[in-house]
Scaffold this active site. Sequence first.
Site, PDB file in Angstrom:
ATOM      1  N   TRP A 156       0.829  -1.206   0.000  1.00  0.00           N
ATOM      2  CA  TRP A 156       0.000   0.000   0.000  1.00  0.00           C
ATOM      3  C   TRP A 156       0.864   1.257   0.000  1.00  0.00           C
ATOM      4  O   TRP A 156       0.558   2.238   0.685  1.00  0.00           O
ATOM      5  CB  TRP A 156      -0.925  -0.004   1.228  1.00  0.00           C
ATOM      6  CG  TRP A 156      -2.019  -1.020   1.129  1.00  0.00           C
ATOM      7  CD1 TRP A 156      -2.833  -1.233   0.050  1.00  0.00           C
ATOM      8  CD2 TRP A 156      -2.445  -1.944   2.121  1.00  0.00           C
ATOM      9  NE1 TRP A 156      -3.723  -2.239   0.310  1.00  0.00           N
ATOM     10  CE2 TRP A 156      -3.512  -2.697   1.590  1.00  0.00           C
ATOM     11  CE3 TRP A 156      -2.025  -2.221   3.412  1.00  0.00           C
ATOM     12  CZ2 TRP A 156      -4.176  -3.691   2.282  1.00  0.00           C
ATOM     13  CZ3 TRP A 156      -2.692  -3.223   4.122  1.00  0.00           C
ATOM     14  CH2 TRP A 156      -3.748  -3.946   3.554  1.00  0.00           C
ATOM     15  N   HIS A 176      -6.453   3.385   1.227  1.00  0.00           N
ATOM     16  CA  HIS A 176      -7.711   2.637   1.279  1.00  0.00           C
ATOM     17  C   HIS A 176      -8.727   3.391   2.150  1.00  0.00           C
ATOM     18  O   HIS A 176      -8.359   4.249   2.963  1.00  0.00           O
ATOM     19  CB  HIS A 176      -7.512   1.203   1.805  1.00  0.00           C
ATOM     20  CG  HIS A 176      -6.694   1.101   3.060  1.00  0.00           C
ATOM     21  ND1 HIS A 176      -6.345  -0.090   3.616  1.00  0.00           N
ATOM     22  CD2 HIS A 176      -6.163   2.048   3.876  1.00  0.00           C
ATOM     23  CE1 HIS A 176      -5.629   0.123   4.714  1.00  0.00           C
ATOM     24  NE2 HIS A 176      -5.517   1.412   4.885  1.00  0.00           N
ATOM     25  N   ARG A 202      -2.623   5.011  -4.813  1.00  0.00           N
ATOM     26  CA  ARG A 202      -1.553   4.040  -4.561  1.00  0.00           C
ATOM     27  C   ARG A 202      -0.396   4.215  -5.526  1.00  0.00           C
ATOM     28  O   ARG A 202      -0.599   4.636  -6.667  1.00  0.00           O
ATOM     29  CB  ARG A 202      -2.087   2.614  -4.717  1.00  0.00           C
ATOM     30  CG  ARG A 202      -3.026   2.272  -3.618  1.00  0.00           C
ATOM     31  CD  ARG A 202      -3.459   0.833  -3.675  1.00  0.00           C
ATOM     32  NE  ARG A 202      -4.469   0.640  -2.638  1.00  0.00           N
ATOM     33  CZ  ARG A 202      -5.021  -0.499  -2.343  1.00  0.00           C
ATOM     34  NH1 ARG A 202      -4.660  -1.582  -2.985  1.00  0.00           N
ATOM     35  NH2 ARG A 202      -5.924  -0.583  -1.392  1.00  0.00           N
ATOM     36  N   VAL A 259      -7.694  -7.437  10.187  1.00  0.00           N
ATOM     37  CA  VAL A 259      -8.814  -8.368  10.391  1.00  0.00           C
ATOM     38  C   VAL A 259      -8.271  -9.737  10.769  1.00  0.00           C
ATOM     39  O   VAL A 259      -7.146 -10.095  10.414  1.00  0.00           O
ATOM     40  CB  VAL A 259      -9.704  -8.493   9.121  1.00  0.00           C
ATOM     41  CG1 VAL A 259     -10.534  -7.253   8.904  1.00  0.00           C
ATOM     42  CG2 VAL A 259      -8.869  -8.819   7.902  1.00  0.00           C
ATOM     43  N   ALA A 313     -15.445  -5.996   8.632  1.00  0.00           N
ATOM     44  CA  ALA A 313     -15.127  -4.890   7.723  1.00  0.00           C
ATOM     45  C   ALA A 313     -14.951  -5.505   6.346  1.00  0.00           C
ATOM     46  O   ALA A 313     -14.517  -6.657   6.220  1.00  0.00           O
ATOM     47  CB  ALA A 313     -13.857  -4.186   8.165  1.00  0.00           C
TER      48      ALA A 313
HETATM   49  C1  FA5 Z   1      -7.711  -3.043   0.924  1.00  0.00           C
HETATM   50  O1  FA5 Z   1      -7.552  -1.946   0.415  1.00  0.00           O
HETATM   51  C2  FA5 Z   1      -8.316  -3.233   2.253  1.00  0.00           C
HETATM   52  N1  FA5 Z   1      -8.413  -1.969   2.915  1.00  0.00           N
HETATM   53  C3  FA5 Z   1      -9.702  -3.849   2.092  1.00  0.00           C
HETATM   54  C4  FA5 Z   1     -10.262  -4.363   3.362  1.00  0.00           C
HETATM   55  C5  FA5 Z   1     -11.243  -3.645   4.020  1.00  0.00           C
HETATM   56  C6  FA5 Z   1      -9.817  -5.582   3.897  1.00  0.00           C
HETATM   57  C7  FA5 Z   1     -11.769  -4.114   5.210  1.00  0.00           C
HETATM   58  C8  FA5 Z   1     -10.326  -6.051   5.085  1.00  0.00           C
HETATM   59  C9  FA5 Z   1     -11.298  -5.321   5.724  1.00  0.00           C
HETATM   60  P1  FA5 Z   1      -6.996  -4.347  -1.193  1.00  0.00           P
HETATM   61  O2  FA5 Z   1      -5.718  -3.662  -1.412  1.00  0.00           O
HETATM   62  O3  FA5 Z   1      -7.022  -5.795  -1.503  1.00  0.00           O
HETATM   63  O4  FA5 Z   1      -7.462  -4.191   0.305  1.00  0.00           O
HETATM   64  O5  FA5 Z   1      -8.108  -3.592  -2.054  1.00  0.00           O
HETATM   65  C10 FA5 Z   1      -9.486  -3.864  -1.880  1.00  0.00           C
HETATM   66  C11 FA5 Z   1     -10.166  -3.866  -3.243  1.00  0.00           C
HETATM   67  O6  FA5 Z   1      -9.907  -2.614  -3.895  1.00  0.00           O
HETATM   68  C12 FA5 Z   1      -9.607  -4.911  -4.207  1.00  0.00           C
HETATM   69  O7  FA5 Z   1     -10.242  -6.136  -4.003  1.00  0.00           O
HETATM   70  C13 FA5 Z   1      -9.953  -4.301  -5.537  1.00  0.00           C
HETATM   71  O8  FA5 Z   1     -11.313  -4.518  -5.872  1.00  0.00           O
HETATM   72  C14 FA5 Z   1      -9.759  -2.816  -5.287  1.00  0.00           C
HETATM   73  N2  FA5 Z   1      -8.429  -2.397  -5.697  1.00  0.00           N
HETATM   74  C15 FA5 Z   1      -7.266  -2.560  -5.043  1.00  0.00           C
HETATM   75  N3  FA5 Z   1      -6.237  -2.020  -5.698  1.00  0.00           N
HETATM   76  C16 FA5 Z   1      -6.752  -1.495  -6.815  1.00  0.00           C
HETATM   77  C17 FA5 Z   1      -6.198  -0.770  -7.908  1.00  0.00           C
HETATM   78  N4  FA5 Z   1      -4.922  -0.461  -7.976  1.00  0.00           N
HETATM   79  N5  FA5 Z   1      -7.023  -0.356  -8.886  1.00  0.00           N
HETATM   80  C18 FA5 Z   1      -8.352  -0.632  -8.803  1.00  0.00           C
HETATM   81  N6  FA5 Z   1      -8.943  -1.298  -7.815  1.00  0.00           N
HETATM   82  C19 FA5 Z   1      -8.158  -1.723  -6.823  1.00  0.00           C
END
Ligand code: FA5
Length: 365
Positions: A156, A176, A202, A259, A313
């Site tokens: 991240w 996020h 990001r 989590v 969450a």
């Molecule tokens: C998170 O950002 C965690 N904050 C999510 C979370 C929330 C986990 C609550 C547990 C509890 P992650 O990096 O996997 O996790 O991103 C979550 C979702 O955001 C992904 O499944 C995807 O649908 C979207 N996402 C992530 N990165 C990108 C990106 N670079 N471009 C577009 N969509 C993205």
Amino acid sequence: MEQKLSQIQKDYLKKIQSAPNLKVLDEIFLELFGKNGVVNKLSEEFPKVPKEERPKVGPLFNRIKKELEAVIADKRTAIREEGYKKLETEKFVLQPGRLQAKRQGHLHPVTKLEQETIELFKRLGFQQFSAPHIDTDEYNFELLNIPKGHPARDLWDTLYIDYPGYAPGKLLLRTHTSNAQVRSMREFGTPLRMMIIDRCFRYENLDARHEHTLEQFEIVYVDKGVSMANLQYLSEYFLKAVLGKNTKVRMRPKYYPFVEPGAGVDGQCLFCEGKGCKVCGWTGWLELAGAGMIHPQVLKNGGIDPNEYSGIAWGFGPERMAMLKYGIEDIRIFKSGNLKALNKIHERKKPISPAKIAEPEGDVL
Ligand code: FA5
């Protein structure tokens, strides 16, 4: 040479005077003074002029050149003035304008999906919340069990902002919407049904599924007796509402520091129907959300007693959902500003229709 010059002068004065309009006058100008025009060609012949004639021919050439330029300028003014006079005296009949189809704007497909999502979760009693785009390291990382040096910080990574009053590395563009977790717990306490839908940033390797500026939708649900079953229910409720009743949804174990246990929520790739393609990275599934039971330490950070309360969450990417919903193979189209492409997506109109999915029976949460 002298004779040639006088002939050019005579011929072109006549031509210029009889030019009927500006277009013809411009053509004459180019014929004379253009790159391959008469004047340039003539000047190339100078070296051949006998030495004794040069003192006479040179000034004559310049005089005729200037004279022709001046006559053209005068003629241009005369033609314009004649045009203005005509305008003053001529009568115009105005025709009614042609009726054109009105160009109507519309919401961006991702905005529509987000608005519909908000409606869906309002029905389940979730309240909309907002958290800053520029936030502190504390809310984005520290309070979510991601201390300095934790490997998750690499996943991240983001842009850090120097600002008076903040130590270097303290302020950042949030990666996020989870930066809203502890904030909302501290603000509202328990029981809590919070949703946030907003922009994140990001340091990302861009490809068909990854943007550097992305949308996220997140919910936090804290109460007595909340479990993974609620998470499973919400995932299915939501994904089936957006993508259709027959959508295949899977939850698999996934690590997130805030989590425990954690889960990845995937929708079956509609492009290849699970067979594997470049959009889903040859897995047959598109990761849509990260989720899990809120870690006891995070609840404590939010001022909630984890012995009394538990919470879930869940955060997903609306753009990834929109890719599946509208059949878009490259996420970058959404923020491209390519109106032609966005209009086409809009025309595919497949609104979420909560009415078509089963109403939750009783208080399922
Ligand atoms: C998170 O950002 C965690 N904050 C999510 C979370 C929330 C986990 C609550 C547990 C509890 P992650 O990096 O996997 O996790 O991103 C979550 C979702 O955001 C992904 O499944 C995807 O649908 C979207 N996402 C992530 N990165 C990108 C990106 N670079 N471009 C577009 N969509 C993205």
